[in-house]
Design a protein around this motif. Structure first.
Motif, PDB file in Angstrom:
ATOM      1  N   PRO A   1       0.667  -1.281   0.184  1.00  0.00           N
ATOM      2  CA  PRO A   1       0.246   0.160  -0.103  1.00  0.00           C
ATOM      3  C   PRO A   1       0.869   1.192  -0.206  1.00  0.00           C
ATOM      4  N   VAL A   2       2.132   1.249   0.583  1.00  0.00           N
ATOM      5  CA  VAL A   2       2.790   2.581   0.578  1.00  0.00           C
ATOM      6  C   VAL A   2       3.395   2.683  -0.825  1.00  0.00           C
TER       7      VAL A   2
ATOM      8  N   PRO B   1      18.656  -1.502   0.761  1.00  0.00           N
ATOM      9  CA  PRO B   1      17.087  -0.885   0.840  1.00  0.00           C
ATOM     10  C   PRO B   1      16.875   0.406   1.011  1.00  0.00           C
ATOM     11  N   ALA B   2      16.071   0.995  -0.088  1.00  0.00           N
ATOM     12  CA  ALA B   2      16.103   2.667  -0.214  1.00  0.00           C
ATOM     13  C   ALA B   2      14.695   2.972   0.513  1.00  0.00           C
ATOM     14  N   ILE B   3      13.756   1.986   0.580  1.00  0.00           N
ATOM     15  CA  ILE B   3      12.297   2.220   1.255  1.00  0.00           C
ATOM     16  C   ILE B   3      11.957   0.844   1.938  1.00  0.00           C
ATOM     17  N   TRP B   4      11.848   0.583   3.392  1.00  0.00           N
ATOM     18  CA  TRP B   4      11.357  -0.590   3.753  1.00  0.00           C
ATOM     19  C   TRP B   4      10.237  -0.189   4.893  1.00  0.00           C
ATOM     20  N   ALA B   5       9.711  -1.417   4.876  1.00  0.00           N
ATOM     21  CA  ALA B   5       8.550  -1.477   6.234  1.00  0.00           C
ATOM     22  C   ALA B   5       8.917  -2.622   7.021  1.00  0.00           C
ATOM     23  N   ARG B   6       8.124  -2.433   8.338  1.00  0.00           N
ATOM     24  CA  ARG B   6       8.880  -3.387   9.285  1.00  0.00           C
ATOM     25  C   ARG B   6       7.567  -3.355  10.267  1.00  0.00           C
TER      26      ARG B   6
ATOM     27  N   VAL C   1       5.300   8.478  -1.239  1.00  0.00           N
ATOM     28  CA  VAL C   1       5.748   7.580  -0.262  1.00  0.00           C
ATOM     29  C   VAL C   1       5.706   7.997   1.085  1.00  0.00           C
ATOM     30  N   ILE C   2       6.043   9.068   1.596  1.00  0.00           N
ATOM     31  CA  ILE C   2       6.326   9.752   3.035  1.00  0.00           C
ATOM     32  C   ILE C   2       4.782   9.848   3.508  1.00  0.00           C
TER      33      ILE C   2
ATOM     34  N   ARG D   1       1.982   8.441   2.253  1.00  0.00           N
ATOM     35  CA  ARG D   1       1.387   7.175   2.276  1.00  0.00           C
ATOM     36  C   ARG D   1       1.909   6.172   3.519  1.00  0.00           C
ATOM     37  N   SER D   2       3.048   6.630   3.908  1.00  0.00           N
ATOM     38  CA  SER D   2       3.633   5.845   5.068  1.00  0.00           C
ATOM     39  C   SER D   2       3.063   6.310   6.158  1.00  0.00           C
ATOM     40  N   MET D   3       2.643   7.509   6.255  1.00  0.00           N
ATOM     41  CA  MET D   3       1.981   8.024   7.493  1.00  0.00           C
ATOM     42  C   MET D   3       0.645   7.624   7.750  1.00  0.00           C
ATOM     43  N   LEU D   4       0.013   7.426   6.655  1.00  0.00           N
ATOM     44  CA  LEU D   4      -1.279   6.910   6.718  1.00  0.00           C
ATOM     45  C   LEU D   4      -1.284   5.199   7.069  1.00  0.00           C
ATOM     46  N   TRP D   5      -0.475   4.554   6.305  1.00  0.00           N
ATOM     47  CA  TRP D   5      -0.331   3.233   6.672  1.00  0.00           C
ATOM     48  C   TRP D   5       0.403   2.902   7.952  1.00  0.00           C
ATOM     49  N   ALA D   6       1.131   3.621   8.611  1.00  0.00           N
ATOM     50  CA  ALA D   6       1.644   3.049   9.692  1.00  0.00           C
ATOM     51  C   ALA D   6       0.930   3.357  10.969  1.00  0.00           C
TER      52      ALA D   6
END
Length: 234
Positions: free
Chosen positions: A141-142, A187-192, A219-220, A222-227
């Protein structure tokens, strides 16, 4: 209404105030109640942290007290989202191994131009490079639906563990003035996933113009919303 905590500070070269202010309107437009702190000591406030759904951190280098770090780790494990970009999350609190374990990847270097082109300022480390989305990144999703892109800025070389979900990579080529003998992919972008909490790290973001690049900014955001906790519980 979800609660977001923006924590900023550390090395001023990454302009933590100006950089985070780029994203505060986005958070407010998505109905976040935004609190801003100029110190990671806020993580040690257990009552406050219990109500935080998302942490956006921009603190390059600096240090963190044990009580604050314990508060951050506990909050994320309990479901608080944690995200940020560049040195503000991937080069924070270098002396703290517990922080490095939480984030899963650590800035090691950003390679430089050839010696004859060095001029003694930050542009010595500005190289053209590509960010390539992984098969997972093309579905996550990000990053879903985004195209590979190119930047001319610091290219982070990252040391990491295999608990991260790599959404995009970047490759450091072999150049005659560097000592490595084969291309290195970082890695340039990762989720955890950490306990009940979600973490997303985006390594591009050295300067305001990079943060305003359409794909980096997407990306940033979307990251806020997904996390955020409310997203992970939905």
């Amino acid at each position: 209404m979800p609660d977001a905590l923006v924590v900023r500070g550390g090395w001023e070269g990454h302009r933590p105030v100006e950089a985070t202010e780029l994203f505060v309107p986005f958070l407010k437009s998505h109905d976040f109640d935004v609190r801003i702190s100029g110190t990671p000591a806020v993580y040690g406030d257990a009552a406050l942290m219990a109500g935080v759904d998302l942490i956006v951190q921009c603190v390059t280098m600096s240090s963190i007290e044990p009580e604050a770090l314990a508060g951050l780790r506990s909050a994320v494990a309990a479901g608080t989202g944690f995200t940020g970009w560049h040195g503000g999350i991937a080069d924070s609190f270098r002396a703290s191994s517990d922080y490095l374990q939480l984030v899963g990847g650590q800035f090691a270097t950003h390679p430089s131009k050839e010696p004859g082109r060095l001029c003694g300022d930050e542009t010595d480390n500005f190289l053209p490079y590509a960010v390539n989305f992984t098969p997972l990144g093309r579905e996550h999703p990000v990053t879903a639906g985004l195209d590979d892109f190119e930047l001319t800025t610091e290219q982070y070389w990252v040391l990491h563990d295999d608990l991260i979900d790599v959404l995009a990579t970047t490759t450091h080529p072999v150049r005659p003035w560097h000592p490595w003998q084969r291309p290195i992919t970082s890695p340039a972008i990762w989720a955890r996933q950490w306990g009940e909490g979600r973490i997303v790290v985006s390594t591009p973001g050295h300067s305001l113009d990079v943060l305003q690049h359409p794909t980096v900014r997407t990306v940033i955001e979307r990251s806020m919303l997904w996390a955020t906790r409310t997203a992970s519980e939905s």
